[in-house]
Design a protein around this motif. Structure first.
Motif, mmCIF file in Angstrom:
data_model
loop_
_atom_site.group_PDB
_atom_site.id
_atom_site.type_symbol
_atom_site.label_atom_id
_atom_site.label_comp_id
_atom_site.label_asym_id
_atom_site.label_seq_id
_atom_site.Cartn_x
_atom_site.Cartn_y
_atom_site.Cartn_z
ATOM 1 N N ALA A 11 32.520 29.037 44.905
ATOM 2 C CA ALA A 11 32.882 28.197 43.760
ATOM 3 C C ALA A 11 32.330 28.754 42.454
ATOM 4 O O ALA A 11 33.042 28.807 41.434
ATOM 5 N N GLN A 12 31.052 29.177 42.456
ATOM 6 C CA GLN A 12 30.447 29.664 41.207
ATOM 7 C C GLN A 12 31.089 30.962 40.727
ATOM 8 O O GLN A 12 31.399 31.081 39.524
ATOM 9 N N PRO A 13 31.297 31.963 41.605
ATOM 10 C CA PRO A 13 31.986 33.172 41.136
ATOM 11 C C PRO A 13 33.392 32.904 40.618
ATOM 12 O O PRO A 13 33.820 33.528 39.635
ATOM 13 N N ILE A 14 34.110 31.982 41.256
ATOM 14 C CA ILE A 14 35.454 31.657 40.773
ATOM 15 C C ILE A 14 35.380 31.046 39.382
ATOM 16 O O ILE A 14 36.163 31.395 38.478
ATOM 17 N N ALA A 15 34.415 30.152 39.174
ATOM 18 C CA ALA A 15 34.285 29.486 37.874
ATOM 19 C C ALA A 15 33.928 30.484 36.778
ATOM 20 O O ALA A 15 34.538 30.491 35.700
ATOM 21 N N THR A 16 32.951 31.350 37.038
ATOM 22 C CA THR A 16 32.547 32.308 36.009
ATOM 23 C C THR A 16 33.588 33.405 35.824
ATOM 24 O O THR A 16 33.842 33.848 34.706
ATOM 25 N N GLY A 17 34.200 33.833 36.927
ATOM 26 C CA GLY A 17 35.184 34.905 36.851
ATOM 27 C C GLY A 17 36.467 34.503 36.164
ATOM 28 O O GLY A 17 37.300 35.357 35.836
ATOM 29 N N SER A 18 36.638 33.217 35.913
ATOM 30 C CA SER A 18 37.822 32.729 35.203
ATOM 31 C C SER A 18 37.589 32.678 33.698
ATOM 32 O O SER A 18 38.391 32.097 32.959
ATOM 33 N N PHE A 19 36.518 33.310 33.231
ATOM 34 C CA PHE A 19 36.116 33.264 31.825
ATOM 35 C C PHE A 19 37.243 33.679 30.883
ATOM 36 O O PHE A 19 37.487 33.042 29.861
ATOM 37 N N PHE A 20 37.952 34.765 31.217
ATOM 38 C CA PHE A 20 39.002 35.277 30.336
ATOM 39 C C PHE A 20 40.342 34.571 30.540
ATOM 40 O O PHE A 20 41.280 34.808 29.779
ATOM 41 N N GLY A 21 40.441 33.754 31.579
ATOM 42 C CA GLY A 21 41.693 33.061 31.843
ATOM 43 C C GLY A 21 42.840 34.028 32.042
ATOM 44 O O GLY A 21 42.706 35.048 32.731
ATOM 45 N N ASP A 22 43.974 33.739 31.419
ATOM 46 C CA ASP A 22 45.159 34.582 31.566
ATOM 47 C C ASP A 22 45.048 35.902 30.809
ATOM 48 O O ASP A 22 45.933 36.746 30.912
ATOM 49 N N GLU A 23 43.966 36.083 30.062
ATOM 50 C CA GLU A 23 43.773 37.327 29.325
ATOM 51 C C GLU A 23 43.026 38.389 30.133
ATOM 52 O O GLU A 23 42.804 39.500 29.657
ATOM 53 N N LEU A 24 42.638 38.048 31.356
ATOM 54 C CA LEU A 24 41.951 39.018 32.208
ATOM 55 C C LEU A 24 42.867 40.198 32.509
ATOM 56 O O LEU A 24 44.044 40.032 32.814
ATOM 57 N N ASP A 25 42.314 41.414 32.421
ATOM 58 C CA ASP A 25 43.066 42.617 32.758
ATOM 59 C C ASP A 25 42.682 43.175 34.120
ATOM 60 O O ASP A 25 43.529 43.701 34.837
ATOM 61 N N LEU A 26 41.397 43.108 34.457
ATOM 62 C CA LEU A 26 40.910 43.742 35.669
ATOM 63 C C LEU A 26 39.685 42.998 36.182
ATOM 64 O O LEU A 26 38.740 42.768 35.426
ATOM 65 N N LEU A 27 39.715 42.634 37.456
ATOM 66 C CA LEU A 27 38.556 42.041 38.127
ATOM 67 C C LEU A 27 37.913 43.106 39.003
ATOM 68 O O LEU A 27 38.610 43.815 39.735
ATOM 69 N N VAL A 28 36.587 43.240 38.911
ATOM 70 C CA VAL A 28 35.842 44.144 39.776
ATOM 71 C C VAL A 28 34.969 43.309 40.701
ATOM 72 O O VAL A 28 34.134 42.520 40.234
ATOM 73 N N LEU A 29 35.185 43.447 41.997
ATOM 74 C CA LEU A 29 34.306 42.835 42.998
ATOM 75 C C LEU A 29 33.377 43.939 43.477
ATOM 76 O O LEU A 29 33.786 44.830 44.228
ATOM 77 N N ASN A 30 32.117 43.866 43.057
ATOM 78 C CA ASN A 30 31.240 45.022 43.138
ATOM 79 C C ASN A 30 30.139 44.862 44.189
ATOM 80 O O ASN A 30 28.963 45.119 43.923
ATOM 81 N N GLY A 31 30.527 44.462 45.389
ATOM 82 C CA GLY A 31 29.616 44.522 46.522
ATOM 83 C C GLY A 31 28.811 43.268 46.790
ATOM 84 O O GLY A 31 28.538 42.464 45.903
ATOM 85 N N ASP A 32 28.447 43.094 48.049
ATOM 86 C CA ASP A 32 27.656 41.958 48.524
ATOM 87 C C ASP A 32 28.318 40.629 48.183
ATOM 88 O O ASP A 32 27.653 39.652 47.829
ATOM 89 N N ILE A 33 29.629 40.587 48.288
ATOM 90 C CA ILE A 33 30.336 39.315 48.119
ATOM 91 C C ILE A 33 30.053 38.409 49.327
ATOM 92 O O ILE A 33 29.677 37.255 49.155
ATOM 93 N N PRO A 34 30.179 38.910 50.574
ATOM 94 C CA PRO A 34 29.590 38.168 51.699
ATOM 95 C C PRO A 34 28.080 38.404 51.719
ATOM 96 O O PRO A 34 27.592 39.387 51.150
ATOM 97 N N ASN A 35 27.354 37.521 52.368
ATOM 98 C CA ASN A 35 25.911 37.729 52.512
ATOM 99 C C ASN A 35 25.619 38.819 53.537
ATOM 100 O O ASN A 35 24.654 39.565 53.414
ATOM 101 N N HIS A 36 26.492 38.902 54.545
ATOM 102 C CA HIS A 36 26.413 39.952 55.554
ATOM 103 C C HIS A 36 27.705 39.908 56.362
ATOM 104 O O HIS A 36 28.556 39.045 56.131
ATOM 105 N N SER A 37 27.842 40.833 57.279
ATOM 106 C CA SER A 37 29.061 40.914 58.097
ATOM 107 C C SER A 37 28.788 40.482 59.527
ATOM 108 O O SER A 37 29.382 40.995 60.471
ATOM 109 N N GLY A 38 27.907 39.521 59.700
ATOM 110 C CA GLY A 38 27.580 39.029 61.034
ATOM 111 C C GLY A 38 28.644 38.137 61.626
ATOM 112 O O GLY A 38 28.623 37.858 62.830
#
Length: 308
Positions: A119-146
């Motif tokens: 929820a928090q990454p979605i809220a902050t990542g929507s900062f630019f709204g429809d003006e966003l050009d590129l989203l970078v997901l830069n690692g450790d999005i899951p806590n682990h791959s267990g």
């Protein structure tokens, strides 16, 4: 509206000169993407895949950039048999798409170290709204791959922020390497023929995505003899050199105005003593990149601080 068969909205990931449209699903399906009058299938040597719950279709970047829309086509598998499998009717989901703009300010949002937060990454990542050009997901999005279900956070965040309408670059983090399903993450994320390091061209942007692997020696008890990151980094050293040898097709191409380095671990900094490892190798990376590529910006995560 998201179809019930989709776990999240599609995400258009960028690798090389292609887009990889990834769609996680809630039930067994076969799937392909149509751009204009051309179809691109999620298949294994001519067999439409239904065994994985993450579909991946590779589409030439130039084609989608021009079309500015794509249609995800799919059939629900009722029963797959040796002969005369039973599948549902073809269903479709169409999405608009906007490539990175060629001129003017380019708006990039970088998210790293979500560690299963959604929820928090979605809220902050929507900062630019429809003006966003590129989203970078830069690692450790899951806590682990267990647990394989943790991969869902990657596509949920990307799908909700971009709605499948803007490109995304994915970079693997060190926590993504931990857990019994870590060796399968390449099946659920964009790669260059299975490699988690690659270059990518997006309009006036050229980016080199690197993967430092883990942040401690391979012999650390934490990994239980399951990694070989030293050799993995050695292979990337050769890859970086090969990129520099092909400069005219890479960062020195005539349409490139901005050169980025994207890596979960900021290997150019003494980021986290005493876990600095292979300093000579990383110093070599930095020298090769500086002397040849001379990037405009490096985008990283890992240190759990937001700063420039």
């Amino acid at each position: 509206m998201k179809p019930n068969e989709f776990a999240t909205l599609p995400t258009v990931y960028a690798v090389g000169h292609n887009y990889q449209i990834i769609v996680p699903v809630t039930c067994e399906t076969v799937m392909w993407v149509r751009v204009g009058d051309k179809c691109f299938y999620d298949d294994s040597n001519g067999i439409l895949r239904s065994g994985l719950f993450t579909h991946k279709m590779i589409v030439p970047m130039e084609l989608l950039d021009e079309a500015r829309s794509y249609t995800v086509c799919y059939r629900v598998v009722i029963e797959r048999k040796a002969y005369f499998s039973d599948l549902g009717d073809v269903m479709e989901y169409t999405s608009d798409f906007r490539p990175v703009r060629q001129e003017g300010a380019i708006r990039i949002y970088n998210i790293a170290d979500a560690h299963n937060r959604v929820a928090q990454p979605i809220a902050t990542g929507s900062f630019f709204g429809d003006e966003l050009d590129l989203l970078v997901l830069n690692g450790d999005i899951p806590n682990h791959s267990g647990d394989i279900k943790y991969f869902a956070a990657i596509h949920c965040i990307a799908g909700e922020i971009t709605k499948g309408q803007y490109p995304v670059i994915f970079s693997r983090g060190n926590h993504d390497m931990r857990g019994i399903y870590a060796e399968q993450i390449a099946d659920h994320t964009p790669t260059d023929n299975g490699k988690s390091y690659f270059s990518v061209n997006l309009g006036p942007i050229w980016a080199l995505v690197l993967d430092c692997g883990e942040d401690k020696p391979d012999t650390n008890v934490e990994y239980g003899h399951t990694i070989c990151c030293a050799d993995f980094r050695k292979r990337q050293t050769e890859y970086i050199r090969s990129v520099c040898e092909s400069a005219e097709k890479e960062y020195a191409a005539p349409d490139v105005n901005y050169k980025l380095i994207i890596s979960h671990i900021p290997f150019s900094l003494h980021y986290n003593p005493p876990f600095n490892i292979e300093e000579d190798r990383y110093a070599g990376w930095c020298k090769t990149i500086k002397d040849n590529i001379s990037p405009d910006l490096m985008i990283a995560g890992h240190i759990h601080n937001c700063k420039v």
